[in-house]
Design an enzyme around this catalytic site. Structure first.
Site, PDB file in Angstrom:
ATOM      1  CG  HIS A 157       3.390   1.272   5.392  1.00 34.76           C
ATOM      2  ND1 HIS A 157       4.082   2.442   5.168  1.00 34.76           N
ATOM      3  CD2 HIS A 157       2.360   1.259   4.510  1.00 34.76           C
ATOM      4  CE1 HIS A 157       3.497   3.105   4.179  1.00 34.76           C
ATOM      5  NE2 HIS A 157       2.456   2.413   3.764  1.00 34.76           N
ATOM      6  CG  ASP A 191       1.646  -2.299   3.211  1.00 36.63           C
ATOM      7  OD1 ASP A 191       2.305  -2.328   2.159  1.00 36.63           O
ATOM      8  OD2 ASP A 191       0.846  -1.382   3.490  1.00 36.63           O
TER       9      ASP A 191
END
Length: 393
Positions: free
Chosen positions: A137, A178
């Site tokens: 991520h 994110d």
């Protein structure tokens, strides 16, 4: 003093009560003044802190000038309109140039009077606010999610179905969805009693991602939305927020049933704002998990990155929370990755890509790629199962 005789009298009970009340009033006044000064200082400290954070969160002027001076390659040369796109061969500089190219080719720069320098700094600032040590991520995942959205809009022929504000919101949301990810999921944040868990009762990290997105957009030199009217600005921010929150798979599972039914029964109405909001949410998820649709070598490599991050969370759960992680987070269960991937595709992916392909046939490559990868993971799962059986015998 007595009004008749003029003599001074001692205080009676009423005088004492009045004096007590006046003393309390004065005390409260002094306390309120002190509290106001304390709050005023705290607010000033907050402003300074946010100013400092904003400065450090923003890209440097030197990096911005370098990006601004670089030539932006075409979408074709970067293969940005391909559903099979992979970023593995691109440098970090090329990913930022590719991001600018996507904004240019969707006419977002021109339509919303974005200053090119601000766009360059904003892209670099977004990249800077992804943590480099996170295995999956990170900026690359955000960039890939954004590229998939670009491909869906262009090659998937969704561009002519959405308005400019929607496309602007989706492109910003994919890049920011994110931001500041910690490499752990919402469940871990809650169970570890992280301070972030006190801020939001659900979709903890997704709310944090949006807050970071807003902070960058409001930072000097990063205000790419300054050309919008007040109403356009409010509408865009609301769409960005809802789009980022939609990447919480828990919310996706709640919303998808209605979307699937609408499309299945040919009841999806493009003019209905609620239906459009559902579509934007589904597009966010489809792009967020789009690694599952990529060519097998790319999918296999991305799966390793995801597993690395999940296993690191599992290690933390053992060490810090003293709990046994679920199979998905348990490095001792690595041999179950193929079967878990098949389960993920069946539970989360297939029906979503089937529905999008039904809505726009040009999105079919996403479904085809997902099905091919299911076959490959299924084959690996069967091979692993045979090894276990042979080992047992």
């Amino acid at each position: 003093m007595d009004d008749v005789t003029g003599k001074i009298k001692a205080f009676n009970r009423n005088d004492e009560q009045f004096l007590e009340a006046f003393a309390i009033f004065c005390g409260l006044g002094i306390q309120n003044t002190q509290m106001y000064e304390t709050v005023d200082r705290a607010m000033a400290k907050q402003v300074v802190t946010l100013e400092v954070l904003s400065y450090h969160a923003s890209a440097s002027e030197e990096d911005t000038r370098e990006l601004q001076a670089a030539k932006v390659p075409s979408a074709q040369s970067l293969k940005l309109i391909d559903f099979s796109f992979s970023d593995f061969e691109l440098s970090d500089m090329e990913t930022t140039l590719a991001t600018i190219r996507m904004f240019m080719d969707l006419n977002l720069v021109q339509n919303f009077q974005m200053k090119y320098e601000d766009l360059c700094q904003w892209v670099l600032s977004v990249k800077k606010n992804y943590r480099k040590h996170i295995a999956y991520h990170n900026w690359r995942h955000a960039f890939n999610t954004s590229q998939c959205m670009f491909a869906v809009l262009k090659s998937g022929r969704i561009q002519n179905k959405l308005n400019d504000l929607e496309m602007l919101a989706l492109m910003i949301a994919t890049l920011c969805h994110d931001l500041d990810h910690r490499g752990v999921n919402n469940s871990y944040i809650q169970r570890s009693e992280h301070p972030l868990a006190q801020l939001y009762c659900h979709s903890t990290m997704e709310h944090h991602h949006f807050d970071q997105c807003l902070m960058i957009l409001n930072s000097p030199g990063n205000q790419i939305l300054s050309g919008l009217s007040l109403e356009e600005y409010r509408t865009t921010l609301k769409m960005i927020e809802r789009a980022i929150l939609a990447t919480d798979l828990a919310l996706y599972m709640k919303k998808r049933g209605e979307f699937f039914e609408l499309t299945k029964n040919s009841q999806f109405i493009w003019e209905d704002e609620h239906h459009r909001d559902l579509l934007r949410s589904m597009l966010m998820t489809a792009c967020d998990i789009s690694a599952i649709t990529k060519p097998w070598p790319v999918q296999r490599r991305v799966a390793e990155l995801v597993a690395t991050e999940f296993f690191e969370q599992g290690d933390k759960e053992r060490k810090e929370l003293n709990i046994e992680p679920i199979d998905l987070m348990n490095r001792d269960k690595r041999d179950k990755i193929p079967s878990m991937q098949v389960g993920f595709i069946d539970a989360i992916c297939i029906q979503l890509y089937e529905t999008l392909a039904g809505l726009s046939e040009a999105c079919s490559p996403l479904l085809e790629g997902c099905r091919k990868n299911r076959q490959n993971w299924k084959l690996l799962a069967e091979q692993d199962e045979k090894k276990l059986v042979n080992g047992a015998t």
